[in-house]
Design a protein around this motif. Structure first.
Motif, short mmCIF file in Angstrom:
data_model
loop_
_atom_site.label_atom_id
_atom_site.label_comp_id
_atom_site.label_asym_id
_atom_site.label_seq_id
_atom_site.Cartn_x
_atom_site.Cartn_y
_atom_site.Cartn_z
N TYR A 236 0.79 -1.03 0.03
CA TYR A 236 -0.07 -0.22 -0.11
C TYR A 236 0.87 1.15 0.00
O TYR A 236 1.89 1.17 0.47
CB TYR A 236 -0.90 0.06 1.10
CG TYR A 236 -1.63 -1.30 1.10
CD1 TYR A 236 -2.97 -1.33 0.60
CD2 TYR A 236 -1.32 -2.49 1.87
CE1 TYR A 236 -3.67 -2.45 0.78
CE2 TYR A 236 -2.17 -3.62 1.75
CZ TYR A 236 -3.50 -3.22 1.28
OH TYR A 236 -4.10 -4.61 1.10
N VAL B 198 -6.99 5.40 8.49
CA VAL B 198 -6.46 5.27 7.33
C VAL B 198 -5.83 3.80 7.68
O VAL B 198 -5.84 2.89 6.74
CB VAL B 198 -5.16 6.22 6.82
CG1 VAL B 198 -4.49 5.54 5.63
CG2 VAL B 198 -6.03 7.36 6.42
N GLU C 19 -8.36 1.04 7.60
CA GLU C 19 -9.13 0.76 6.42
C GLU C 19 -7.86 -0.15 5.50
O GLU C 19 -8.30 -1.10 4.68
CB GLU C 19 -9.22 2.10 5.44
CG GLU C 19 -10.32 2.77 5.76
CD GLU C 19 -10.59 4.09 4.91
OE1 GLU C 19 -11.83 4.41 4.35
OE2 GLU C 19 -9.61 4.62 4.29
N ILE C 20 -6.68 -0.07 5.61
CA ILE C 20 -5.78 -1.02 5.17
C ILE C 20 -5.59 -2.04 5.81
O ILE C 20 -5.62 -3.16 5.23
CB ILE C 20 -4.28 0.01 5.04
CG1 ILE C 20 -4.48 1.33 4.16
CG2 ILE C 20 -3.20 -0.97 4.74
CD1 ILE C 20 -3.20 2.06 4.11
N SER D 69 -9.71 -4.04 6.30
CA SER D 69 -10.40 -3.62 5.39
C SER D 69 -11.91 -4.44 5.37
O SER D 69 -12.90 -3.63 4.93
CB SER D 69 -9.88 -3.51 4.13
OG SER D 69 -9.69 -5.06 3.81
N GLN E 133 -9.57 5.78 0.97
CA GLN E 133 -9.04 5.12 -0.06
C GLN E 133 -9.22 5.93 -1.29
O GLN E 133 -10.04 6.35 -1.60
CB GLN E 133 -9.48 3.75 -0.32
CG GLN E 133 -8.94 2.96 -1.44
CD GLN E 133 -9.50 1.26 -1.30
OE1 GLN E 133 -10.39 1.16 -1.00
NE2 GLN E 133 -8.83 0.73 -2.14
N TRP F 94 -4.65 7.11 0.36
CA TRP F 94 -3.93 5.81 0.50
C TRP F 94 -4.51 4.94 -0.75
O TRP F 94 -5.62 5.17 -1.24
CB TRP F 94 -3.94 4.89 1.49
CG TRP F 94 -5.25 4.42 1.99
CD1 TRP F 94 -6.28 4.88 2.64
CD2 TRP F 94 -5.57 3.04 1.60
NE1 TRP F 94 -7.27 4.18 2.92
CE2 TRP F 94 -6.93 2.99 1.99
CE3 TRP F 94 -5.16 2.11 0.91
CZ2 TRP F 94 -7.76 1.53 1.92
CZ3 TRP F 94 -6.13 0.76 0.57
CH2 TRP F 94 -7.19 0.73 1.19
N VAL F 95 -3.59 4.17 -1.64
CA VAL F 95 -3.94 3.29 -2.64
C VAL F 95 -3.28 1.90 -2.28
O VAL F 95 -2.35 1.86 -1.74
CB VAL F 95 -3.64 4.08 -3.90
CG1 VAL F 95 -4.55 5.09 -4.29
CG2 VAL F 95 -2.32 4.01 -4.02
N GLN F 96 -3.78 0.98 -2.88
CA GLN F 96 -3.23 -0.56 -3.02
C GLN F 96 -2.29 -0.28 -4.11
O GLN F 96 -2.49 0.23 -5.19
CB GLN F 96 -4.20 -1.49 -3.10
CG GLN F 96 -3.49 -2.85 -2.84
CD GLN F 96 -4.33 -3.99 -2.96
OE1 GLN F 96 -5.59 -3.85 -2.95
NE2 GLN F 96 -3.66 -5.32 -2.50
#
Length: 167
Positions: free
Chosen positions: A121, A142, A145-146, A149, A157, A161-163
């Motif tokens: 991530y 955050v 969420e990561i 999830s 998201q 943050w992003v995957q």
């Protein structure tokens, strides 16, 4: 006697200086604790937070480490990154997206559970730089969420943050 946690120090300060922020932070963190109380510590993923992917360094405050743990992860030292089940990398510039695939080709990282299971991530550095009560709460959200999830959706998201898709 157990050492005083940074989060508790933050709460104590807010209780005296900013009662509404104290109440909001305490209430929101209690909700996170409540949702996670049924997930045993042994079942929580080991998470390595990386401040600089080029140097594989880890330079974070104790409060940020606690935010990750409150969010449902187990702090994993950079020295044990090869055992991390999730890796979260801080993005400070666009160069990260060209550096990350190269660094992840290292055998130890490529064979880590995080890389094998596509659990890498990227988090925006601004999220970790805000040391206010609201900033701490956002960090917890955050990380939750990561890391957890299935239980948490706060809407960060895609923005904070992003995957990083390895496939």
């Amino acid at each position: 006697m157990e050492k005083e946690r940074e989060y508790q120090k933050l709460l104590q300060t807010l209780k005296v200086t900013d009662t509404p922020s104290f109440e909001r932070l305490e209430e929101e963190i209690d909700i996170v604790y409540h949702k996670l109380k049924f997930i045993s510590i042994e079942s929580r993923p080991r998470v390595t937070l990386v401040s600089n992917i080029r140097e594989l360094s880890q330079d974070f405050s104790a409060l940020t480490q606690e935010a990750l743990e409150i969010g449902g992860g187990i702090w994993q030292s950079i020295t044990d990154i090869r055992h991390a089940e999730k890796i979260i990398v801080v993005q400070r510039d666009e160069q990260l997206y060209s550096d990350l695939p190269v660094v992840l080709q290292d055998d130890a990282l490529a064979q880590s559970p995080a890389a094998v299971n596509n659990e890498i991530y990227v988090i925006q550095h601004e999220v970790l730089e805000d040391t206010s009560a609201n900033g701490f709460l956002k960090q917890v959200e955050v990380f939750a969420e990561i890391v957890q999830s299935k239980y948490f959706i706060y809407g960060h998201q895609g923005q904070d943050w992003v995957q990083f898709d390895l496939r």
